[in-house]
Structure formats: C-alpha cells, structure tokens
Design a protein around this motif. Structure first.
Motif, mmCIF file in Angstrom:
data_model
loop_
_atom_site.group_PDB
_atom_site.id
_atom_site.type_symbol
_atom_site.label_atom_id
_atom_site.label_comp_id
_atom_site.label_asym_id
_atom_site.label_seq_id
_atom_site.Cartn_x
_atom_site.Cartn_y
_atom_site.Cartn_z
ATOM 1 N N TRP A 63 0.874 -1.170 0.000
ATOM 2 C CA TRP A 63 0.000 0.000 0.000
ATOM 3 C C TRP A 63 0.917 1.227 0.000
ATOM 4 O O TRP A 63 2.071 1.118 0.449
ATOM 5 C CB TRP A 63 -0.920 -0.025 1.225
ATOM 6 N N GLY B 181 -7.006 0.553 4.964
ATOM 7 C CA GLY B 181 -8.157 1.276 5.510
ATOM 8 C C GLY B 181 -9.446 0.494 5.419
ATOM 9 O O GLY B 181 -10.413 0.804 6.107
ATOM 10 N N LYS B 182 -9.455 -0.546 4.571
ATOM 11 C CA LYS B 182 -10.642 -1.400 4.423
ATOM 12 C C LYS B 182 -10.442 -2.774 5.050
ATOM 13 O O LYS B 182 -11.278 -3.664 4.896
ATOM 14 C CB LYS B 182 -11.001 -1.542 2.940
ATOM 15 N N GLY B 183 -9.321 -2.985 5.733
ATOM 16 C CA GLY B 183 -9.103 -4.224 6.454
ATOM 17 C C GLY B 183 -8.577 -5.375 5.627
ATOM 18 O O GLY B 183 -8.622 -6.535 6.076
ATOM 19 N N LYS B 184 -8.064 -5.105 4.424
ATOM 20 C CA LYS B 184 -7.582 -6.184 3.573
ATOM 21 C C LYS B 184 -6.358 -6.895 4.172
ATOM 22 O O LYS B 184 -6.058 -8.033 3.793
ATOM 23 C CB LYS B 184 -7.235 -5.641 2.186
ATOM 24 N N ASP C 181 -12.952 8.642 7.896
ATOM 25 C CA ASP C 181 -14.165 7.981 8.373
ATOM 26 C C ASP C 181 -13.860 7.107 9.579
ATOM 27 O O ASP C 181 -12.756 6.587 9.754
ATOM 28 C CB ASP C 181 -14.798 7.147 7.257
ATOM 29 N N LYS D 46 -14.927 4.130 10.343
ATOM 30 C CA LYS D 46 -14.675 2.710 10.082
ATOM 31 C C LYS D 46 -13.200 2.465 9.798
ATOM 32 O O LYS D 46 -12.599 1.530 10.342
ATOM 33 C CB LYS D 46 -15.526 2.224 8.918
ATOM 34 N N SER D 47 -12.596 3.292 8.965
ATOM 35 C CA SER D 47 -11.173 3.133 8.659
ATOM 36 C C SER D 47 -10.323 3.331 9.904
ATOM 37 O O SER D 47 -9.347 2.600 10.125
ATOM 38 C CB SER D 47 -10.754 4.132 7.577
ATOM 39 N N ASN E 5 -5.511 -2.756 0.772
ATOM 40 C CA ASN E 5 -6.108 -1.527 1.295
ATOM 41 C C ASN E 5 -6.269 -1.641 2.807
ATOM 42 O O ASN E 5 -7.223 -2.233 3.306
ATOM 43 C CB ASN E 5 -7.445 -1.263 0.617
ATOM 44 N N ILE F 2 -10.509 0.234 11.982
ATOM 45 C CA ILE F 2 -9.734 -0.869 11.402
ATOM 46 C C ILE F 2 -8.252 -0.705 11.708
ATOM 47 O O ILE F 2 -7.558 -1.660 12.072
ATOM 48 C CB ILE F 2 -9.972 -0.940 9.879
#
Length: 234
Positions: free
Chosen positions: A11, A38-41, A218, A220-221, A36, A224
């Motif tokens: 990333w 920020g999306k938990g990948k 946000d 959520k990010s 990603n 995470i």
C-alpha cells in the motif's frame, strides 16, 4: 530464462514505498497487489499467510535463493533480501555492511515507530493529547537532528554510497510537515532529501498506487487501523 515478477503486496505508505523504491532502483520485474489497509484487507487469510503480523508490505519471490518461491514480511528484511539478490545497495565488506545495517536498524527501531506515533497523535487520534503531541513531535525533531548531523559528515546516511539505509529512511521523511518539522532547519538533511527525491526510480516508486490512497477521515477506517478491529484475536 527471464526473471518471474516478484509479487508485492503493499500500500502507498512509507514502509510500502521503501520496497517499491528498492525494486525500481534494482530494475527487478515486479507486480503490485494492493492491500487496502483502511478497508481491512490486511486481515484476510491470504495476506496473513505471508504476513502474519498483518502489516504491509510483504513479497513473494517465485525464484528464491534455492530456486524455490520465498515469501517475506517486514520491510527491512525485504530490503536486505533484495540487496542480497541483486548485489546492490548493501556493501560486501563487513565494516561498510555493518555501517549500513546499523542505520537500517535506526530506521526500523526509531524513525518509523516514532514518526508513526507523531502522525497518529498529531493527525489521527480521536482526542488531542498535548503531552503525546509534544513528546512525539520533539522526538521527531531529535531524530531529524541525528540524521542531519550524520549527513554533515557523509554524503549518504551510511557513508560514501547510496544504500538501503537511505532507501529506508527517505519515505518516512516525505511527510515532514505532518510531523511538525521545518525542513530548512536541517540543511544537510534537506540537501540529501532533495537529491533522493530527484532520482527517477524514486519518482516512479512513490507514484505506485498513489491514486488509491485516501485520507483517513471515516470512523470505520480509523477503527480498522487503530481500534478494536486491529486487536481482534485471529
């Protein structure tokens, strides 16, 4: 037989950029797989299989030292591996080699963690904590001073030659403004920084996935990366 591309799970962060720069500098074929964060990948099983600490970057080299695939995590270890694979940016002589490795460890143990904390408390923490902001901003200034003094003695961080120590440190200093730093306060460091930033391989590397990274605004990010998601048992 052509070299199969190294698979790079990464990333566009300072630690990711270290490996991108090294690969570009060495001219190795590579293929990037965005993770990603920020999306938990970074918590997906496939990534954890090669990076058990759920941190980017990680690589899979289909042609490892014994001709068989090898996977590696931890950016410093990846830099040492790629230097060994190519014979570049890490001297062979013991004395010069250890000079480079000590400055690589300085980045891994000091520059990365401390500047990361400066970023966190100055930008991302849900509440402004003056003690933490002051502590890590002052530590950032101290580290910049260490680097500036060293670069007043030698043209590159570990001596006369550009090395993986320079490649490791540079990406972390690209966000100097967010760390409360005035770059012109460190003239030797600024000259070194500008010289590295002008290298074509570096310019290519820092553009990898640059369009994918978005500000972490946000909840959520933030959860995470910094909240309960990060600490779940896996």
């Amino acid at each position: 037989m052509p070299q199969a591309p190294i698979e790079v799970h990464s990333w566009p962060t300072p630690n990711g950029h270290k490996v991108h720069i090294m690969l570009e500098e060495c001219g190795l074929p590579w293929r990037v797989h965005p993770v990603n964060i920020g999306k938990g990948k970074q918590f997906e099983p496939g990534f954890l299989a090669i990076s058990p600490n759920n941190k980017i970057p990680a690589i899979v080299d289909p042609q490892g030292p014994d001709g068989q695939p090898i996977s590696l995590f931890e950016s410093g270890a990846i830099l040492v591996y790629l230097a060994g694979k190519t014979g570049r940016f890490l001297p062979e002589g013991d004395r010069a080699r250890y000079q480079v490795l000590q400055w690589l460890m300085f980045q891994m143990g000091g520059v990365g963690p401390m500047l990361g904390q400066a970023h966190h408390f100055r930008l991302y923490a849900p509440e402004k904590i003056p003690y933490a902001i002051d502590r890590y901003t002052n530590e950032a200034k101290r580290l910049y001073g260490v680097i500036d003094r060293q670069l007043g003695r030698t043209p590159w961080i570990a001596g006369d030659d550009y090395s993986i120590a320079d490649i490791a440190i540079f990406p972390w200093l690209r966000s100097w403004q967010n760390q409360g730093i005035v770059l012109t306060d460190y003239p030797h460091l600024k000259k070194w920084f500008d010289t590295i930033a002008a290298r074509p391989a570096v310019q290519r590397a820092v553009q990898v996935m640059a369009d994918l990274r978005k500000p972490l605004t946000d909840d959520k990010s933030r959860d995470i990366l910094f909240g309960k998601t990060q600490y779940q048992k896996r």
